[in-house]
Design a protein around this motif. Structure first.
Motif: not given
Lengths: 104, 131
Positions: A62-73, A84-89, A96-103
């Motif tokens: 529960t919280g925001n995830i900011t990654s300089t790399d990838r995030v795998d759920l 927020k990540a460069t790549r997400i799976t 998952f409840k929230g928004s995705v920001d892939m820059d």
């Protein structure tokens, strides 16, 4: 490697920051900053904003995830917060409840 | 690989270079190689490695210090202060071992049976040892 591990049964309340990896099998409340990877294992629970390198989530966040790399759920993950990540799976079976920001 | 070894040996590890400001509690062992500022209360063994620095009051089953610990220690078992360690604070435990080369400043309260004639004089309480 100086991996930090929060074992099952252990609860940390506060700010944790490290240049290396963090593995969460227990509970972390507060804030998590890792220069390297973060792994939240199944059964692990993080109530904190996470800033890290690659993040693998199979537990609850529960919280925001900011990654300089990838995030795998991964399957079994339960994430409430923005990612927020460069790549997400998002694997089949991940919640998952929230928004995705892939820059883009 | 190292990770799997670590986690099976020790329930929780604050790695070298990691900084924690906050409380740690729960069931399981804790190994500190990094820095912790905040209270630690665990049902398990606490080990502070040579690189570890704690500024906290500590409560655990057994406590082994090879690094720096500033704070009071309450142990349900053995407190072991190893060579090179720096411990500042009061120690309360079942028994206490201080290795040669360790620095310790504080009071000791250990629960142990005194010989009858001493027990009459002062009760079962050990005097403080300072360095």
């Amino acid at each position: 490697m100086a991996t930090t591990v929060i074992g099952a049964g252990i609860t940390i309340e506060g700010d944790l920051s490290t240049d290396d990896d963090v593995v969460v099998q227990g509970t972390l409340r507060g804030k998590l900053t890792a220069r390297d990877g973060v792994v939240v294992e199944a059964g692990g629970s993080v109530e904190a904003d996470i800033a890290s390198g690659p993040a693998q989530i199979a537990g609850a966040v529960t919280g925001n995830i900011t990654s300089t790399d990838r995030v795998d759920l991964q399957n079994g993950a339960k994430v409430v917060g923005n990612v927020k990540a460069t790549r997400i799976t998002i694997a089949d079976g991940a919640q998952f409840k929230g928004s995705v920001d892939m820059d883009v | 690989m190292a990770r799997a070894q670590r986690s099976s040996q020790s329930n929780a590890v604050i790695g070298a270079g990691a900084k924690l400001r906050g409380r740690v509690h729960g069931d399981g062992d804790l190994l500190v190689e990094g820095a912790v500022e905040g209270d630690v209360a665990i049902r398990g063994d606490l080990t502070v490695e040579a690189t570890g620095r704690l500024q906290s009051n500590v409560e655990a089953d057994s406590v082994t210090v090879a690094g720096t610990l500033e704070g009071d220690v309450t142990a349900r078992g053995v407190v072991h202060v190893r060579a090179g360690a720096k411990l500042t604070g009061d120690v309360r435990g079942e028994s206490l071992a201080i290795d040669e080369g360790a620095e310790f400043a504080g009071r000791v309260e250990a629960d142990f049976e005194l010989p009858a004639e001493l027990a009459e004089l002062g009760g079962a309480r050990a005097g403080g040892r300072r360095r």
